[in-house]
Design an enzyme around this catalytic site. Structure first.
Site, PDB file in Angstrom:
ATOM      1  N   SER A   1     -27.785  -0.845  18.208  1.00 24.86           N
ATOM      2  CA  SER A   1     -26.495  -0.394  18.736  1.00 24.86           C
ATOM      3  C   SER A   1     -25.357  -0.680  17.768  1.00 24.86           C
ATOM      4  O   SER A   1     -25.400  -1.656  17.000  1.00 24.86           O
ATOM      5  CB  SER A   1     -26.222  -1.126  20.050  1.00 24.86           C
ATOM      6  OG  SER A   1     -24.881  -0.962  20.455  1.00 24.86           O
TER       7      SER A   1
ATOM      8  N   TYR B   1     -20.671   5.118  16.292  1.00 24.63           N
ATOM      9  CA  TYR B   1     -19.598   5.997  16.755  1.00 24.63           C
ATOM     10  C   TYR B   1     -18.727   6.355  15.565  1.00 24.63           C
ATOM     11  O   TYR B   1     -18.659   5.611  14.582  1.00 24.63           O
ATOM     12  CB  TYR B   1     -18.702   5.278  17.770  1.00 24.63           C
ATOM     13  CG  TYR B   1     -19.399   4.819  19.016  1.00 24.63           C
ATOM     14  CD1 TYR B   1     -19.733   5.722  20.030  1.00 24.63           C
ATOM     15  CD2 TYR B   1     -19.708   3.474  19.198  1.00 24.63           C
ATOM     16  CE1 TYR B   1     -20.372   5.281  21.173  1.00 24.63           C
ATOM     17  CE2 TYR B   1     -20.349   3.033  20.345  1.00 24.63           C
ATOM     18  CZ  TYR B   1     -20.681   3.940  21.333  1.00 24.63           C
ATOM     19  OH  TYR B   1     -21.314   3.527  22.465  1.00 24.63           O
TER      20      TYR B   1
ATOM     21  N   THR C   1     -23.519   8.717  18.615  1.00 27.85           N
ATOM     22  CA  THR C   1     -23.294   8.901  20.051  1.00 27.85           C
ATOM     23  C   THR C   1     -22.075   9.785  20.265  1.00 27.85           C
ATOM     24  O   THR C   1     -20.997   9.506  19.743  1.00 27.85           O
ATOM     25  CB  THR C   1     -23.098   7.547  20.742  1.00 27.85           C
ATOM     26  OG1 THR C   1     -24.314   6.811  20.622  1.00 27.85           O
ATOM     27  CG2 THR C   1     -22.767   7.730  22.214  1.00 27.85           C
TER      28      THR C   1
ATOM     29  N   LYS D   1     -26.600  11.758  20.038  1.00 32.86           N
ATOM     30  CA  LYS D   1     -27.016  11.170  21.321  1.00 32.86           C
ATOM     31  C   LYS D   1     -25.987  11.461  22.402  1.00 32.86           C
ATOM     32  O   LYS D   1     -24.774  11.432  22.141  1.00 32.86           O
ATOM     33  CB  LYS D   1     -27.179   9.658  21.172  1.00 32.86           C
ATOM     34  CG  LYS D   1     -27.511   8.919  22.471  1.00 32.86           C
ATOM     35  CD  LYS D   1     -27.972   7.498  22.213  1.00 32.86           C
ATOM     36  CE  LYS D   1     -28.148   6.732  23.520  1.00 32.86           C
ATOM     37  NZ  LYS D   1     -26.851   6.295  24.089  1.00 32.86           N
TER      38      LYS D   1
ATOM     39  N   HIS E   1     -25.980   8.123  28.715  1.00 31.46           N
ATOM     40  CA  HIS E   1     -25.452   6.801  28.379  1.00 31.46           C
ATOM     41  C   HIS E   1     -25.764   5.802  29.493  1.00 31.46           C
ATOM     42  O   HIS E   1     -24.931   4.958  29.853  1.00 31.46           O
ATOM     43  CB  HIS E   1     -23.941   6.902  28.129  1.00 31.46           C
ATOM     44  CG  HIS E   1     -23.422   5.916  27.111  1.00 31.46           C
ATOM     45  ND1 HIS E   1     -22.713   6.297  25.996  1.00 31.46           N
ATOM     46  CD2 HIS E   1     -23.526   4.571  27.030  1.00 31.46           C
ATOM     47  CE1 HIS E   1     -22.377   5.224  25.285  1.00 31.46           C
ATOM     48  NE2 HIS E   1     -22.857   4.173  25.886  1.00 31.46           N
TER      49      HIS E   1
END
Lengths: 345, 345, 345, 345
Positions: free
Chosen positions: D103, D126, D152, D218, D242
């Protein structure tokens, strides 16, 4: 339901007598339509888009000349002075940036409401048995600055409501205040101010000609009816089942909205009310073709609880939530929403 | 359920012994069909029209020559003297303005019922193993003034009913009173008056020729069956699953009615029974193509509770509610209803 | 569930230890498939016909040469001696008029079962890792008079079952009795008698050639699989999800039966098991295209409770109920049933 | 839910403070999307095949060059050191044979995670308001050996989460550790490291060019979005909502996966996460077109409970269950699964 609205819903029961709470929260028949209203928005799941530029979210909307900060308004509901001593004046002041549709059963005068209003307002009315009464009210609303008239078409007779085994209705000193001024001499007030079950779509043109204002028809649940209204001169449609207070088992507005919007949405604005309690509900309505949405009971809950500040709180919460979820679906404005964003089930 | 009917439903349990209540309220098998009957009307949501002239609501209906104040009638149910000492006479007197379909298991004589009747009545019957028994009853009904015969077709064998673990059935001194008069000499009453499982649609023509009366077939749940009945000479169809008392898991009448009505509704009247408990249910049935509806258990509840006045109360409540909701959907009469008024889900 | 079956279901829990009850009643995984089995028959509503001559009801059925009093049989289930000391002999004696499909996990010998059998019997088997074991069992079954072989195809590995947090399985002195006789010298019994996950449809022809018996494939849930089985020489299909004991979330047999029957029902008999608990379930299966149905757990419940008399009681109750409901739908025999009699929802 | 996962789910609540459990287990809004995730896999029933050779089950899968023992991976979830002191290092070690998607909110450095990793790993990120921050993190991930980047796209703003009436969020010393290293001089860290709501699909090409790594997007729930991503250079798609933490009421991934897979599955790998809790869920996803699945919360439950061994336990349990059910549906490998294996309802 948005947390802030839930708080008003709960506080409201402490703020008003049970009889008023029952009148406001109740519906007709077995309350099947009432009970299904909010859940019907949940039948739509959302299909958001990713990686769109949503750095600026713009919710400004214009409906028949009314400029709104967000596509939100107050649905016409009666007797605001029973919910709060400041009545419709408080609602008008609180609904800044939103559209205020003043009910025929408003308990304060159009001119006073207009003076208190922080933004555009429209007047909802019925065709009464005594046409002069409706004509007078319509003209007075126009003179006071109403931007449009909303003719409710689903109430040839008043729906039968009962809660806890007893009939529910309300009367107030201010009942039909804006209509009673125009009673012809010698008319029986009770009869003259009753909704006329003989009224037809002809009333749309009559009111338009009388006032020069755009006239919307409220209570429409069918595509063919919407087309008939537009053909009869309606400047807009309000998809509504009267908050579940008229025909029980009537379809949920969340279900029929897309059909009505598909039928007339390219010609006139289509508004909708019924169980809208969050920004997600608003977004869903917009994606299904609504131009704007009207909020009924939550405004009364907040008005009863906290006056104009409460009403402002409802619209602040909904606007904020709407902006947030617009961002999350990848829409920079309501114009970026479309039918592909929502899907049944 | 309409409030007045619910009151009768509750009072009824105090008015009759549990064994009679079980017989009346029970169904066959696991009571799946029984339990689904009323809910099946709720599967239809309503799509009302706005701004129609509904200042005059006219519910008058004529069915095969029977003039009714509203499209309502008493479904054939047995043993009224077990529900109330005045039995079918009270039902006949109370059902003023409605159609009374007298059961084969009526416990009073046709002539007496006819004398007590405040309006049109028909006689329901079965083809018994001994044809003379049915023929005699049919002719006697005709002579007494029955306007039509209703041949029940769904009972070649009696459905098995049980409640609280024990079989439910009833007998009464008056069982098959109108049939036993016509037993041939030497016939075994138990066998002769049993429904004949060999009966076929030929019985329609036989009964028509025998009495000159129109003959409806009751118990139809399929479009092809309805067409076969009409081809065999049936003057009308009663869509029914026998109140959930015959084949468990049989389709709800609210579900199949539109198919049957589409198949034969232009040629013959289509009646329906099964779980109809409010004006909204009646309106739904009419919109789905029924000419009139029949009410079963609520009549017995009211009869047990309050005799003829109770029966009258059921029809007054349903008529009044029907008029109200006709107005709310924008229909001045049943003829203004159509299939577009109702939608599944 | 039919009342008599429910009584056996309840008595069974007193008749056997919890461990055996869990083994018999349990399913694999989260028991989703198990739990859905019976309810899936209820998804079909019935559309009966009226006024057909049903004075004589004939349920006799012939399946691959087996003459049955009704289209009913015992599904293959293991370890009958654990349910009742008389084991498969009692089942064979009790299942008079019905087909007895003897499980590979039967705890008594084919010859003894054949001697006790009051009617036709078939042998269910698996392809074991050691082919000689299966060949020997198949030939011995044929020699003892089995009318057909039922090759179970859904068990390349044994489904994982757990109840109350602990794995459920059973072993018995008689485990795979009819197979162990044929172990080659020196073979490891545990491996040799395990189902072979490498088995394919080729086994159908192999078993047919070996024994001259018709071979059905059991465990089929797909139309394409059913066609492949028939192409591979299968003489019949048993639609089954192994009583919810193999693949959890496998489709309900009541759901897929019509597809399988449509695919191959004109060429070979299609049997079905899974949650059949009443004459209405049987009738539904027949209307959906089944030639006959197999009953699993209820036979074990009744066997445990009352031995051969219990087994006979299950089939008597189901036969009687089937006859009754055949009459109520207007069918004088299973041949009068068709797909139009049942409808989803 | 698989028994082993349920045990971790329960033990987890003892292992971490309520605030952390709420953060991990919670979702946005009314948690409608969260609550529907697992149940949505159950909407698919399975249609297994019989008598296929499944003696060897091979679950090996290659995704964009990553060789996996089974089509399983760790979904990107933040703050592993809050779940367990060993944090992402333990996850990396435990996820042997599975893909670890690290992550953006990982609390340990890429290089350390890479050193601990027992198999392939990718970096999720991100686009931050300060592009240099994202660029730096991406390049560092590439340098540390990440096999791909996962961009994402569903988080232009962070979804609003609340449990028990209070907002839920977490911060940690290690928040955005791998990004903060790259803050330009003088930048406000809070602003610079916030997700940029102005980010668009152009970022896919930017990141690809910057690192030479394949970039997946994603958060995709729509076929048209998936096509747009691929057209913008995406090397793969992760169907995700999510974990129900962004847009409430977003569609379940189990519902939309087949549409996305049909749109782009022949061109790029399609991964999916959301409520996958058993081998049956994994198998369903594969049959619907997924190349591999990612596991979110269960990894954190197990990590909190038992560190690296717990994480290994999750993948061992899922792999084993997947192999078992592959056998039961007659599939020797994921390649034998296809859309015909699953059916809605």
């Amino acid at each position: 339901m948005l947390a802030q609205l839930r708080e008003y819903a709960e506080a409201f029961h402490d703020a008003v007598p049970a009889e008023i709470a029952d009148y406001i929260d109740g519906g007709s028949g077995a309350e099947a339509t009432l009970g299904a209203a909010s859940a019907a928005w949940l039948q739509w799941t959302l299909l958001p888009r990713v990686l769109r530029d949503v750095s600026t979210i713009d919710t400004r909307t214009t409906v028949l000349g009314a400029d709104l900060a967000a596509p939100l308004g107050v649905a016409p509901t009666g007797f605001h002075t029973l919910a709060h001593p400041d009545g419709e004046l408080a609602t008008a002041a609180g609904a800044a940036g939103a559209l205020f549709v003043v009910s025929a059963r408003a308990t304060q005068r159009y001119a006073d409401i207009a003076a208190a209003a922080a933004g555009p307002w429209w007047a909802q009315l019925y065709v009464m048995r005594e046409r002069a009464v409706t004509a007078g009210a319509a003209q007075q609303a126009a003179a006071a600055g109403a931007g449009a008239l909303v003719l409710t078409g689903d109430t040839p007779y008043v729906g039968r409501k009962a809660r806890q085994g007893r009939p529910v209705s309300l009367a107030s000193d201010g009942t039909l205040l804006n209509f009673r001024d125009h009673l012809p001499a010698g008319a029986d007030p009770a009869v003259a101010t009753e909704q006329d079950p003989a009224a037809t779509l002809d009333a749309v043109r009559w009111l338009t000609d009388l006032t020069g204002l755009p006239v919307l028809v409220k209570g429409v649940l069918r595509a063919d009816d919407a087309r008939a209204c537009v053909a009869a001169g309606a400047a807009g449609i309000v998809v509504s089942n009267h908050g579940g207070r008229q025909l029980d088992r009537a379809a949920a507005t969340a279900t029929v909205l897309p059909e009505v919007a598909a039928a007339v949405g390219e010609q006139v604005p289509v508004l909708v009310d019924g169980g809208i309690r969050s920004g997600l509900d608003v977004l869903t309505a917009l994606a299904l073709g609504a131009t704007a949405v009207l909020i009924g009971r939550p405004v009364l809950w907040a008005l009863a609880t906290d006056g104009a500040a409460g009403v402002a709180g409802v619209f602040a919460a909904l606007s904020d939530d709407l902006r947030h979820v617009l961002g999350l679906v990848g829409a920079a404005s309501p114009a970026d929403l479309d039918r592909s964003m929502v899907r049944r089930g």
